[in-house]
Design a protein around this motif. Structure first.
Motif, PDB file in Angstrom:
ATOM      1  N   VAL A 363       4.929  82.457  93.135  1.00 32.06           N
ATOM      2  CA  VAL A 363       3.586  82.562  92.561  1.00 32.06           C
ATOM      3  C   VAL A 363       2.560  82.261  93.648  1.00 32.06           C
ATOM      4  CG1 VAL A 363       1.977  81.661  90.847  1.00 32.06           C
ATOM      5  CG2 VAL A 363       4.397  81.912  90.272  1.00 32.06           C
ATOM      6  N   THR A 364       1.643  83.191  93.850  1.00 33.82           N
ATOM      7  CA  THR A 364       0.611  82.995  94.873  1.00 33.82           C
ATOM      8  C   THR A 364      -0.775  82.781  94.283  1.00 33.82           C
ATOM      9  OG1 THR A 364       0.386  85.401  95.055  1.00 33.82           O
ATOM     10  CG2 THR A 364       1.845  84.308  96.634  1.00 33.82           C
ATOM     11  N   ASN A 365      -0.963  83.192  93.033  1.00 29.06           N
ATOM     12  CA  ASN A 365      -2.270  83.037  92.396  1.00 29.06           C
ATOM     13  C   ASN A 365      -2.123  82.774  90.908  1.00 29.06           C
ATOM     14  OD1 ASN A 365      -2.861  85.366  94.660  1.00 29.06           O
ATOM     15  ND2 ASN A 365      -4.524  83.888  94.501  1.00 29.06           N
ATOM     16  N   ILE A 366      -2.997  81.926  90.400  1.00 31.09           N
ATOM     17  CA  ILE A 366      -3.176  81.795  88.958  1.00 31.09           C
ATOM     18  C   ILE A 366      -4.365  82.677  88.591  1.00 31.09           C
ATOM     19  CG2 ILE A 366      -3.821  80.239  87.075  1.00 31.09           C
ATOM     20  CD1 ILE A 366      -2.412  77.991  88.635  1.00 31.09           C
ATOM     21  N   ILE A 367      -4.162  83.574  87.637  1.00 32.73           N
ATOM     22  CA  ILE A 367      -5.195  84.540  87.260  1.00 32.73           C
ATOM     23  C   ILE A 367      -6.145  83.902  86.249  1.00 32.73           C
ATOM     24  CG2 ILE A 367      -5.634  86.795  86.213  1.00 32.73           C
ATOM     25  CD1 ILE A 367      -2.783  87.582  87.133  1.00 32.73           C
ATOM     26  N   ILE A 368      -7.425  83.936  86.568  1.00 28.05           N
ATOM     27  CA  ILE A 368      -8.459  83.385  85.697  1.00 28.05           C
ATOM     28  C   ILE A 368      -9.286  84.533  85.131  1.00 28.05           C
ATOM     29  CG2 ILE A 368     -10.453  81.836  85.548  1.00 28.05           C
ATOM     30  CD1 ILE A 368      -7.896  80.359  86.168  1.00 28.05           C
ATOM     31  N   ASP A 369      -9.504  84.510  83.826  1.00 25.18           N
ATOM     32  CA  ASP A 369     -10.329  85.517  83.169  1.00 25.18           C
ATOM     33  C   ASP A 369     -11.247  84.808  82.174  1.00 25.18           C
ATOM     34  OD1 ASP A 369     -11.352  87.981  82.366  1.00 25.18           O
ATOM     35  OD2 ASP A 369      -9.811  88.251  80.828  1.00 25.18           O
ATOM     36  N   ASN A 370     -12.554  85.002  82.349  1.00 26.41           N
ATOM     37  CA  ASN A 370     -13.534  84.311  81.483  1.00 26.41           C
ATOM     38  C   ASN A 370     -13.310  82.803  81.465  1.00 26.41           C
ATOM     39  OD1 ASN A 370     -14.947  86.661  80.696  1.00 26.41           O
ATOM     40  ND2 ASN A 370     -13.396  87.110  79.132  1.00 26.41           N
ATOM     41  N   GLU A 371     -13.096  82.264  82.655  1.00 26.66           N
ATOM     42  CA  GLU A 371     -12.941  80.822  82.858  1.00 26.66           C
ATOM     43  C   GLU A 371     -11.706  80.248  82.162  1.00 26.66           C
ATOM     44  OE1 GLU A 371     -16.650  79.052  81.709  1.00 26.66           O
ATOM     45  OE2 GLU A 371     -17.667  79.712  83.539  1.00 26.66           O
ATOM     46  N   ALA A 373      -7.277  80.274  82.312  1.00 28.25           N
ATOM     47  CA  ALA A 373      -6.047  80.682  82.981  1.00 28.25           C
ATOM     48  C   ALA A 373      -5.248  81.567  82.035  1.00 28.25           C
ATOM     49  CB  ALA A 373      -5.232  79.461  83.373  1.00 28.25           C
ATOM     50  N   VAL A 374      -4.986  82.810  82.452  1.00 29.57           N
ATOM     51  CA  VAL A 374      -4.331  83.773  81.553  1.00 29.57           C
ATOM     52  C   VAL A 374      -3.024  84.333  82.119  1.00 29.57           C
ATOM     53  CG1 VAL A 374      -6.497  84.458  80.471  1.00 29.57           C
ATOM     54  CG2 VAL A 374      -5.669  85.707  82.496  1.00 29.57           C
ATOM     55  N   PHE A 384       2.258  88.353  85.485  1.00 32.41           N
ATOM     56  CA  PHE A 384       2.737  87.950  84.176  1.00 32.41           C
ATOM     57  C   PHE A 384       1.616  87.208  83.465  1.00 32.41           C
ATOM     58  CE2 PHE A 384       6.391  88.118  87.004  1.00 32.41           C
ATOM     59  CZ  PHE A 384       7.299  88.877  86.268  1.00 32.41           C
ATOM     60  N   PHE A 385       1.561  87.380  82.154  1.00 31.89           N
ATOM     61  CA  PHE A 385       0.457  86.811  81.377  1.00 31.89           C
ATOM     62  C   PHE A 385       0.985  85.977  80.215  1.00 31.89           C
ATOM     63  CE2 PHE A 385      -2.926  88.981  83.540  1.00 31.89           C
ATOM     64  CZ  PHE A 385      -2.292  90.096  84.094  1.00 31.89           C
ATOM     65  N   ALA A 386       0.231  84.962  79.853  1.00 28.52           N
ATOM     66  CA  ALA A 386       0.643  84.072  78.776  1.00 28.52           C
ATOM     67  C   ALA A 386      -0.569  83.368  78.192  1.00 28.52           C
ATOM     68  CB  ALA A 386       1.644  83.036  79.302  1.00 28.52           C
ATOM     69  N   LYS A 387      -0.355  82.723  77.045  1.00 30.15           N
ATOM     70  CA  LYS A 387      -1.434  81.959  76.415  1.00 30.15           C
ATOM     71  C   LYS A 387      -1.800  80.739  77.241  1.00 30.15           C
ATOM     72  CE  LYS A 387       0.098  83.254  71.746  1.00 30.15           C
ATOM     73  NZ  LYS A 387       0.676  82.721  70.475  1.00 30.15           N
ATOM     74  N   THR A 388      -0.805  80.154  77.886  1.00 30.08           N
ATOM     75  CA  THR A 388      -1.047  78.952  78.692  1.00 30.08           C
ATOM     76  C   THR A 388      -0.244  79.029  79.984  1.00 30.08           C
ATOM     77  OG1 THR A 388       0.765  77.765  77.591  1.00 30.08           O
ATOM     78  CG2 THR A 388      -1.441  77.482  76.666  1.00 30.08           C
ATOM     79  N   ALA A 570      -9.363  70.721  83.951  1.00 24.28           N
ATOM     80  CA  ALA A 570     -10.721  71.177  83.658  1.00 24.28           C
ATOM     81  C   ALA A 570     -10.765  72.692  83.422  1.00 24.28           C
ATOM     82  CB  ALA A 570     -11.654  70.805  84.808  1.00 24.28           C
ATOM     83  N   ILE A 571      -9.677  73.388  83.736  1.00 21.83           N
ATOM     84  CA  ILE A 571      -9.618  74.839  83.535  1.00 21.83           C
ATOM     85  C   ILE A 571      -8.908  75.119  82.219  1.00 21.83           C
ATOM     86  CG2 ILE A 571      -8.706  77.010  84.443  1.00 21.83           C
ATOM     87  CD1 ILE A 571      -9.019  75.822  87.240  1.00 21.83           C
ATOM     88  N   ASN A 572      -9.579  75.777  81.317  1.00 22.06           N
ATOM     89  CA  ASN A 572      -9.020  76.090  80.012  1.00 22.06           C
ATOM     90  C   ASN A 572      -7.720  76.883  80.156  1.00 22.06           C
ATOM     91  OD1 ASN A 572      -8.758  76.423  77.240  1.00 22.06           O
ATOM     92  ND2 ASN A 572     -10.123  78.192  77.162  1.00 22.06           N
ATOM     93  N   GLY A 573      -6.688  76.441  79.449  1.00 26.08           N
ATOM     94  CA  GLY A 573      -5.417  77.144  79.478  1.00 26.08           C
ATOM     95  C   GLY A 573      -4.487  76.739  80.600  1.00 26.08           C
ATOM     96  N   LEU A 574      -4.946  75.880  81.517  1.00 25.56           N
ATOM     97  CA  LEU A 574      -4.125  75.436  82.645  1.00 25.56           C
ATOM     98  C   LEU A 574      -3.732  73.974  82.466  1.00 25.56           C
ATOM     99  CD1 LEU A 574      -2.841  75.865  85.459  1.00 25.56           C
ATOM    100  CD2 LEU A 574      -5.041  75.168  86.448  1.00 25.56           C
ATOM    101  N   TYR A 575      -2.440  73.704  82.638  1.00 25.15           N
ATOM    102  CA  TYR A 575      -1.902  72.349  82.517  1.00 25.15           C
ATOM    103  C   TYR A 575      -1.101  72.037  83.783  1.00 25.15           C
ATOM    104  CZ  TYR A 575      -2.884  73.433  77.618  1.00 25.15           C
ATOM    105  OH  TYR A 575      -3.502  73.812  76.451  1.00 25.15           O
ATOM    106  N   CYS A 576      -0.997  70.757  84.080  1.00 22.65           N
ATOM    107  CA  CYS A 576      -0.151  70.327  85.194  1.00 22.65           C
ATOM    108  C   CYS A 576       0.962  69.434  84.656  1.00 22.65           C
ATOM    109  CB  CYS A 576      -0.966  69.566  86.237  1.00 22.65           C
ATOM    110  SG  CYS A 576      -2.024  70.621  87.258  1.00 22.65           S
ATOM    111  N   VAL A 577       2.078  69.425  85.363  1.00 21.64           N
ATOM    112  CA  VAL A 577       3.217  68.593  84.978  1.00 21.64           C
ATOM    113  C   VAL A 577       3.918  68.146  86.252  1.00 21.64           C
ATOM    114  CG1 VAL A 577       4.900  70.474  84.838  1.00 21.64           C
ATOM    115  CG2 VAL A 577       5.173  68.481  83.360  1.00 21.64           C
ATOM    116  N   GLY A 578       4.576  66.978  86.200  1.00 25.68           N
ATOM    117  CA  GLY A 578       5.291  66.490  87.377  1.00 25.68           C
ATOM    118  C   GLY A 578       4.697  65.217  87.904  1.00 25.68           C
ATOM    119  N   ASP A 579       4.960  64.929  89.196  1.00 24.37           N
ATOM    120  CA  ASP A 579       4.582  63.622  89.746  1.00 24.37           C
ATOM    121  C   ASP A 579       3.090  63.482  90.021  1.00 24.37           C
ATOM    122  OD1 ASP A 579       4.246  65.094  92.141  1.00 24.37           O
ATOM    123  OD2 ASP A 579       6.285  64.653  92.768  1.00 24.37           O
ATOM    124  N   GLY A 580       2.316  64.577  89.891  1.00 30.08           N
ATOM    125  CA  GLY A 580       0.867  64.476  90.044  1.00 30.08           C
ATOM    126  C   GLY A 580       0.165  64.139  88.748  1.00 30.08           C
TER     127      GLY A 580
END
Length: 629
Positions: A363-371, A373-374, A384-388, A570-580
């Protein structure tokens, strides 16, 4: 070679070793899943070279031969040398990669509930927990096996753990046995071997302390070394138990989901208030309330350094308590066949639930559409596209690379003011003659011979794991595995030619091995039969972690876990997981973050109850609390 093969339905997953002279990057043996599986279309990537393969299947498929080499149990294997690029030193394989044709070709119309970037333990726990709830999940892994720092590789008859062999979360009791729970959720169970000693410390002034599985035995040994501090030692560890017991009594889900959070508070108000009280506190500060002897405080620093790679003053008390108590409550339990089996089992469980994983998916980019993450874009152009979108990459990779065209959110700026990238490690995997180790040798060791001031410095403390003391099947007969690692900065690998880089890493490794030979195992060098050295560059390359970092590290003395972000961003639809994410580094911690992330995402995609009004209010409060850090 890329070849699609059909696996028949099978009801149990066991190891079936196949006699082959192919090197496979894909070797999935022994996940031991207990559910019936569907017929799957799989892709196997091979390269000519000797290797063991394992394939899980209840009925034997017809054995085929390729260039007079037995492949075994596969319906069809075709070789295309052009599809293998470059050379790979280490066999890190999975016997099957489950990739449906439309996934492999990138034909995704947004039918996924979640895309997970990376298949570390945090990402896999989040993905499997969502899949069990009915979500359609796609995991994208840059490398060719799952697990990240909890992966494995095979060489010359040895099975090496990539990272730590000290495994928490594998007990059969309490609520912090998160690995056991994660596996059980997808119908999997792994055999484990109890470790009688969590770690054997070899410290300055010839201080030797074994952390026994039984708490009373450990406390008895420690207080016998420092009888004048017995009362203070007991009070400090009792505080750890108070926190651990509170945490262990709660059902662990997302702290960002108010319906769950308020429900837990009404059921267990005392325990919730206890955790809230300790949230902004650090282990070193509390230790100093009871202990005055500098050497005992230095020992507490070493205890915390194993947990967080920083000293006790910088280690959140909640993190320290989880580890310093769970090693006695549930104990350290090593999975039969190696740590890599955890990720392999979770991956198989993910597929059993109808979700998917795609390897060699950079993965090289997270696609953002209308603020929002899609979707994601891969290095080969597929999208590839998803709700989250759930990122199991480091926060520096997520916000500095995958979102490089986006302005850095304010909360990430604040995070980077409090935390920096922890340094990486230099790691040495060795196979040695068994006779060089005394038969009563402990599995895990921590060595700092000379000066406490070198605890956190480069080439100071040495971590040593000998997993074959517990599971001899990991090495050829009459051999042991030594996994040695110590702190090393990524900057130490810069500015060298390829030749000089190889020379330097061998020189550093030789010094580390000499220290172990002098302190623990006379004749160690002469007993070495296999050795491979990895540097921060190695970790960056294979684990896709910025500068090879093993996670965030506080710049100064933090306010406990107050500044550690949760899963939402802070980005709608984007979540982080792991040691961060809360609660930080370590297998049990990242598994916890995966459980929390799955719960929050499930609520946001309609698979769990949610209250938008309460959500907004709670997230606002949590953001305000983080600003206090």
């Amino acid at each position: 070679m890329l070849s699609n093969i059909q696996l028949g339905s099978f009801t149990t997953c066991k190891s079936i070793n196949m006699n082959t002279k192919f090197q496979s990057f894909l070797d999935f043996h022994q996940p031991r899943c207990q559910k019936p599986l569907k017929t799957l279309t799989c892709t196997v990537l091979c390269k000519p070279k000797s290797s063991r393969l394992g394939l899980s299947c209840s009925r034997l498929l017809k054995t085929q031969y390729c260039n007079n080499q037995e492949v075994g149990f596969l319906k069809k294997v075709e070789l295309n040398k052009n599809l293998v690029s470059g050379s790979v030193k280490s066999v890190m394989g999975v016997s099957e990669v489950v990739e449906k044709d439309d996934v492999a070709e990138g034909r995704s119309n947004g039918g996924y509930d979640a895309i997970v970037i990376g298949s570390g333990i945090g990402g896999l726990v989040a993905g499997t927990q969502l899949a069990v709830k009915g979500a359609k999940v796609l995991v994208l892994e840059k490398y060719v096996i799952p697990g990240g720092s909890s992966g494995f590789y095979e060489r010359d008859g040895y099975t090496f753990d990539v990272g730590s062999s000290v495994m928490f979360g594998f007990s059969d009791k309490g609520n912090l046995n998160l690995i056991t729970q994660a596996l059980a959720a997808v119908g999997c169970k792994m055999e484990v071997i109890p470790d009688p000693t969590t770690v054997h410390f070899h410290l300055p002034n010839n201080l030797s302390v074994q952390v026994h599985r039984e708490y009373d035995d450990f406390i008895s040994e420690l207080t016998s070394k420092f009888p004048h501090e017995k009362e203070g030692i007991l009070k400090f560890y009792n505080e750890c138990w108070k926190i651990f017991n509170a945490l262990n009594s709660l059902e662990l889900k997302s702290l960002e989901e108010p319906i769950y959070l308020f429900g837990q508070f009404f059921k267990k108000p005392t325990e919730c208030l206890t955790l809230a009280y300790y949230l902004p506190q650090n282990a070193g500060t509390i230790a100093r309330n009871y202990i005055k002897d500098p050497e005992v405080l230095s020992f507490i620093d070493a205890e915390c350094f194993i947990v967080s790679t920083v000293n006790a003053l910088q280690t959140p008390m909640i993190n320290a308590s989880m580890v310093l108590c769970d090693r006695h409550f549930g104990g350290i339990n090593y999975p039969v066949g190696g740590v890599g089996g955890i990720a392999k089992s979770l991956t198989q469980g993910l597929v059993d639930q109808g979700s998917e994983i795609l390897y060699k998916a950079n993965v090289t980019n997270i696609i953002i559409d209308n603020e929002k993450a899609v979707g994601v874009r891969l290095s080969d152009g597929r999208e590839f596209f998803a709700k989250t979108i759930i990122s199991n990459a480091t926060r520096w990779d997520t916000f500095g690379k995958l979102l490089k065209k986006q302005d850095l959110p304010k909360e990430e700026e604040n995070f980077q003011k409090i935390y920096v990238k922890a340094p990486s490690f230099l790691s040495i995997h060795m196979g040695v003659k068994a006779e060089v180790l005394p038969p009563d040798t402990d599995c895990h060791h921590f060595v700092l011979e000379d000066d406490w001031k070198n605890l956190e410095g480069p080439y100071g403390s040495i971590f040593l794991s000998i997993p074959t003391m517990l599971d001899s099947s990991l090495a050829p007969k009459g051999r042991h595995i030594l996994h040695i690692f110590h702190i090393a900065a990524f900057e130490s690998t810069k500015g060298f030619s390829t030749k000089d880089y190889e020379i330097k890493k061998e020189l550093v490794a030789d010094k580390i091995i000499s220290r172990l030979e002098n302190k623990l195992f006379p004749g160690l060098k002469a007993a070495i039969e296999f050795k491979e050295v990895g540097t921060p560059k190695t970790h960056r390359r294979y684990l896709a972690r910025d500068s090879g970092t093993y996670g965030p590290m506080p710049r100064g003395v933090p306010k406990g876990l107050l500044g550690m972000p949760f899963n939402t961003t802070a980005i709608n639809g984007l979540y982080c997981v792991g040691d961060g994410c809360f609660p930080g580094q370590g297998v049990i911690a990242v598994a916890f973050s995966g459980v929390m992330c799955a719960h929050r995402v499930a609520a946001d995609v309609g698979l769990e109850k949610r209250s938008p009004v309460l959500d907004a209010g709670l997230l606002g409060v949590l953001g305000w609390l983080r600003s206090l850090a």
